[in-house]
Design a protein around this motif. Structure first.
Motif, mmCIF file in Angstrom:
data_model
loop_
_atom_site.group_PDB
_atom_site.id
_atom_site.type_symbol
_atom_site.label_atom_id
_atom_site.label_comp_id
_atom_site.label_asym_id
_atom_site.label_seq_id
_atom_site.Cartn_x
_atom_site.Cartn_y
_atom_site.Cartn_z
ATOM 1 N N GLY A 62 -71.328 69.938 79.389
ATOM 2 C CA GLY A 62 -71.842 68.852 78.808
ATOM 3 C C GLY A 62 -70.953 67.765 78.175
ATOM 4 N N SER A 80 -76.330 65.012 82.898
ATOM 5 C CA SER A 80 -77.149 65.896 82.334
ATOM 6 C C SER A 80 -77.518 66.989 83.531
ATOM 7 C CB SER A 80 -78.502 65.615 81.920
ATOM 8 O OG SER A 80 -79.272 65.037 83.000
ATOM 9 N N VAL A 83 -75.741 70.981 83.177
ATOM 10 C CA VAL A 83 -75.228 71.475 81.906
ATOM 11 C C VAL A 83 -75.625 72.740 81.622
ATOM 12 C CG1 VAL A 83 -75.355 71.066 79.453
ATOM 13 C CG2 VAL A 83 -75.241 68.805 80.970
#
Length: 184
Positions: A62, A80, A83
């Motif tokens: 991330g 995103s 992640v």
């Protein structure tokens, strides 16, 4: 006409296949380094008996740079995406990374598997056309990665239980010396 003043933005620039490979190879390079620093990701793969995948696995921590995020967005891959997941490369016939697969290290039942947008390529790679004994086709990438393979045996992971896509069929047809296919 009230609509004349509306400005229609140009469509997003198309990324060439060479550009796609370059972006995904760069991203996977980042994920490989993050994996080397993530005890949680390493322990997850150890639990699957996959401690020795070396450079063929990554981890999305991330912490992507703004530059890498921007390049991935050109491929319609959100920052995103994946992640907290171990990341595996899917490759084209030339062995180049053309897509990514991510699997949550938390094994959450609702969000466990992630493929990058516009999925293509095979894992671990297109089988060697000189394979003479067996081709083992597995349901998942984790299954394929966990199999010890004897000589003259190739493995190919499907994208889950979604059938046998055209790229996989092409790879199988490209094995003229093959004696047997095993579905695992």
């Amino acid at each position: 006409d009230p609509f004349r003043s509306l400005v229609v933005p140009d469509p997003a620039p198309q990324v060439t296949e060479k550009g796609r490979v370059k972006i995904l190879t760069s991203a996977f390079g980042y994920f490989r380094k993050a994996y080397a620093q993530s005890e949680m990701a390493q322990n997850y793969l150890k639990s699957w008996g996959l401690a020795k995948l070396g450079e063929e696995v990554g981890y999305h921590d991330g912490k992507l740079s703004k530059s890498l995020q921007a390049r991935l967005l050109k491929l319609d891959i959100q920052p995103s995406w994946g992640v907290g997941c171990v990341v595996f490369p899917l490759k084209n016939e030339a062995g180049e990374i053309v897509s990514l697969y991510a699997r949550s290290v938390k094994d959450e039942s609702t969000q466990r598997h992630f493929y990058s947008r516009h999925r293509q390529g095979l894992y671990p790679a297109y089988p060697d056309p000189k394979t003479t004994k067996y081709l083992i086709i597995t349901e998942s990438i984790i299954d394929a990665a966990s199999l010890p393979l004897p000589d003259d045996t190739a493995v190919l992971a499907l994208y889950g239980t979604n059938g046998l896509p055209a790229a996989h069929q092409k790879a199988v047809v490209g094995l003229p010396l093959l004696h047997e296919i095993i579905l695992f």
